[in-house]
Design a protein around this motif. Structure first.
Motif, PDB file in Angstrom:
ATOM      1  N   ASN A  58       2.952  17.479   1.048  1.00  0.00           N
ATOM      2  CA  ASN A  58       2.243  16.991  -0.144  1.00  0.00           C
ATOM      3  C   ASN A  58       2.592  15.538  -0.448  1.00  0.00           C
ATOM      4  N   GLU A  59       3.839  15.171  -0.227  1.00  0.00           N
ATOM      5  CA  GLU A  59       4.253  13.776  -0.442  1.00  0.00           C
ATOM      6  C   GLU A  59       3.532  12.845   0.521  1.00  0.00           C
ATOM      7  N   VAL A  60       3.460  13.237   1.788  1.00  0.00           N
ATOM      8  CA  VAL A  60       2.767  12.420   2.790  1.00  0.00           C
ATOM      9  C   VAL A  60       1.285  12.296   2.428  1.00  0.00           C
ATOM     10  N   LYS A  61       0.658  13.396   2.076  1.00  0.00           N
ATOM     11  CA  LYS A  61      -0.752  13.336   1.664  1.00  0.00           C
ATOM     12  C   LYS A  61      -0.926  12.442   0.444  1.00  0.00           C
ATOM     13  N   GLY A  62       0.018  12.521  -0.491  1.00  0.00           N
ATOM     14  CA  GLY A  62      -0.038  11.672  -1.687  1.00  0.00           C
ATOM     15  C   GLY A  62       0.054  10.198  -1.362  1.00  0.00           C
ATOM     16  N   ILE A  63       0.861   9.849  -0.372  1.00  0.00           N
ATOM     17  CA  ILE A  63       0.977   8.446   0.045  1.00  0.00           C
ATOM     18  C   ILE A  63      -0.365   7.953   0.573  1.00  0.00           C
ATOM     19  N   PHE A  64      -1.038   8.754   1.374  1.00  0.00           N
ATOM     20  CA  PHE A  64      -2.333   8.342   1.918  1.00  0.00           C
ATOM     21  C   PHE A  64      -3.422   8.320   0.840  1.00  0.00           C
ATOM     22  N   GLU A  65      -3.354   9.216  -0.134  1.00  0.00           N
ATOM     23  CA  GLU A  65      -4.294   9.166  -1.259  1.00  0.00           C
ATOM     24  C   GLU A  65      -4.081   7.893  -2.069  1.00  0.00           C
ATOM     25  N   TYR A  66      -2.821   7.537  -2.277  1.00  0.00           N
ATOM     26  CA  TYR A  66      -2.490   6.300  -2.980  1.00  0.00           C
ATOM     27  C   TYR A  66      -3.039   5.096  -2.221  1.00  0.00           C
ATOM     28  N   ARG A  67      -2.828   5.075  -0.910  1.00  0.00           N
ATOM     29  CA  ARG A  67      -3.333   3.971  -0.095  1.00  0.00           C
ATOM     30  C   ARG A  67      -4.839   3.842  -0.209  1.00  0.00           C
ATOM     31  N   LYS A  68      -5.519   4.971  -0.206  1.00  0.00           N
ATOM     32  CA  LYS A  68      -6.980   4.938  -0.300  1.00  0.00           C
ATOM     33  C   LYS A  68      -7.418   4.276  -1.610  1.00  0.00           C
ATOM     34  N   LYS A  69      -6.764   4.635  -2.708  1.00  0.00           N
ATOM     35  CA  LYS A  69      -7.085   4.042  -4.011  1.00  0.00           C
ATOM     36  C   LYS A  69      -6.778   2.548  -4.034  1.00  0.00           C
ATOM     37  N   ILE A  70      -5.594   2.179  -3.545  1.00  0.00           N
ATOM     38  CA  ILE A  70      -5.187   0.776  -3.553  1.00  0.00           C
ATOM     39  C   ILE A  70      -6.127  -0.061  -2.678  1.00  0.00           C
TER      40      ILE A  70
ATOM     41  N   ILE B  67       0.820  -1.218   0.000  1.00  0.00           N
ATOM     42  CA  ILE B  67       0.000   0.000   0.000  1.00  0.00           C
ATOM     43  C   ILE B  67       0.856   1.273   0.000  1.00  0.00           C
ATOM     44  N   THR B  68       2.133   1.124  -0.386  1.00  0.00           N
ATOM     45  CA  THR B  68       3.048   2.256  -0.488  1.00  0.00           C
ATOM     46  C   THR B  68       3.405   2.443  -1.967  1.00  0.00           C
ATOM     47  N   PRO B  69       3.362   3.670  -2.474  1.00  0.00           N
ATOM     48  CA  PRO B  69       3.670   3.898  -3.893  1.00  0.00           C
ATOM     49  C   PRO B  69       5.034   3.318  -4.283  1.00  0.00           C
ATOM     50  N   ALA B  70       5.084   2.707  -5.465  1.00  0.00           N
ATOM     51  CA  ALA B  70       6.309   2.051  -5.936  1.00  0.00           C
ATOM     52  C   ALA B  70       7.481   3.022  -6.021  1.00  0.00           C
ATOM     53  N   HIS B  71       7.212   4.284  -6.371  1.00  0.00           N
ATOM     54  CA  HIS B  71       8.312   5.252  -6.516  1.00  0.00           C
ATOM     55  C   HIS B  71       9.045   5.523  -5.196  1.00  0.00           C
ATOM     56  N   MET B  72       8.443   5.104  -4.076  1.00  0.00           N
ATOM     57  CA  MET B  72       9.086   5.286  -2.772  1.00  0.00           C
ATOM     58  C   MET B  72      10.179   4.237  -2.531  1.00  0.00           C
ATOM     59  N   GLY B  73      10.210   3.173  -3.333  1.00  0.00           N
ATOM     60  CA  GLY B  73      11.227   2.147  -3.168  1.00  0.00           C
ATOM     61  C   GLY B  73      11.239   1.532  -1.777  1.00  0.00           C
ATOM     62  N   PHE B  74      10.070   1.327  -1.217  1.00  0.00           N
ATOM     63  CA  PHE B  74       9.912   0.876   0.169  1.00  0.00           C
ATOM     64  C   PHE B  74      10.243  -0.606   0.302  1.00  0.00           C
ATOM     65  N   VAL B  75      11.166  -0.928   1.218  1.00  0.00           N
ATOM     66  CA  VAL B  75      11.547  -2.327   1.472  1.00  0.00           C
ATOM     67  C   VAL B  75      11.676  -2.517   2.983  1.00  0.00           C
ATOM     68  N   VAL B  76      11.006  -3.536   3.512  1.00  0.00           N
ATOM     69  CA  VAL B  76      11.187  -3.901   4.917  1.00  0.00           C
ATOM     70  C   VAL B  76      12.497  -4.677   4.995  1.00  0.00           C
ATOM     71  N   THR B  77      13.422  -4.212   5.844  1.00  0.00           N
ATOM     72  CA  THR B  77      14.739  -4.853   5.933  1.00  0.00           C
ATOM     73  C   THR B  77      14.937  -5.661   7.204  1.00  0.00           C
ATOM     74  N   SER B  78      14.072  -5.470   8.198  1.00  0.00           N
ATOM     75  CA  SER B  78      14.223  -6.265   9.423  1.00  0.00           C
ATOM     76  C   SER B  78      13.860  -7.707   9.113  1.00  0.00           C
ATOM     77  N   LYS B  79      14.598  -8.617   9.695  1.00  0.00           N
ATOM     78  CA  LYS B  79      14.429 -10.039   9.376  1.00  0.00           C
ATOM     79  C   LYS B  79      13.528 -10.758  10.352  1.00  0.00           C
ATOM     80  N   HIS B  80      13.399 -10.245  11.546  1.00  0.00           N
ATOM     81  CA  HIS B  80      12.664 -10.962  12.580  1.00  0.00           C
ATOM     82  C   HIS B  80      11.556 -10.095  13.159  1.00  0.00           C
ATOM     83  N   HIS B  81      10.853  -9.396  12.266  1.00  0.00           N
ATOM     84  CA  HIS B  81       9.808  -8.491  12.756  1.00  0.00           C
ATOM     85  C   HIS B  81       8.492  -9.201  13.024  1.00  0.00           C
TER      86      HIS B  81
END
Length: 150
Positions: free
Chosen positions: A132-144, A30-44
């Motif tokens: 605006n970026e933060v608001k855009g992330i939440f707008e994206y989440r709403k659509k997804i 639910i995070t826009p692809a352009h953010m390049g979001f990756v969870v890196t913790s192994k034992h979360h």
């Protein structure tokens, strides 16, 4: 400091919403692809719990990687959880996620308080870009989420 409020109602059960949102692995979906979001913790773990540490890499500006670490500070099953930044791009980050069963589904509410570092310069960057970026992330989440759950 900024305070932002977002709300969304989905036609799913409280249990289904909680199951999805309390799994840290689903955040990438639910995070826009352009953010390049990756969870890196192994034992979360697969479900959120108080004291949980989750580490990420995110690329919000020009593809430059930034490390981010949050702690889940509060969890009340099927009601709410709170994440707070421990290390990362903000000088302050406190994000509440609330879930309420309503007729026809679940109401989700996000209350976000954050502050950009660097004082006056940070305030300018926030006004020109970050808010605006933060608001855009939440707008994206709403659509997804609408496309995923109806």
């Amino acid at each position: 400091m900024q305070e932002l409020y977002f709300t969304q109602q989905l036609p799913i059960s409280l249990e289904e919403a909680w199951s999805f949102f309390s799994n840290p692995a689903n955040l990438k979906d639910i995070t826009p692809a352009h953010m390049g979001f990756v969870v890196t913790s192994k034992h979360h773990g697969e479900k959120m719990y108080t004291g949980q540490i989750i580490r990420y890499v995110v690329r919000p500006v020009l593809g430059i990687p930034m490390k981010w670490c949050t702690e889940i500070t509060h969890v009340e099953d099927k009601k709410y959880f709170i994440d707070e930044q421990r290390f990362g791009p903000y000088s302050f980050w406190h994000h509440q996620h609330h879930f309420t069963a309503v007729d026809g589904g679940v109401l989700m509410e996000d209350i976000l308080n954050y502050k950009v570092p660097l004082g006056f310069l940070g305030n300018i960057v926030d006004a020109l870009f970050v808010k605006n970026e933060v608001k855009g992330i939440f707008e994206y989440r709403k659509k997804i989420l609408t496309s995923m759950f109806g």
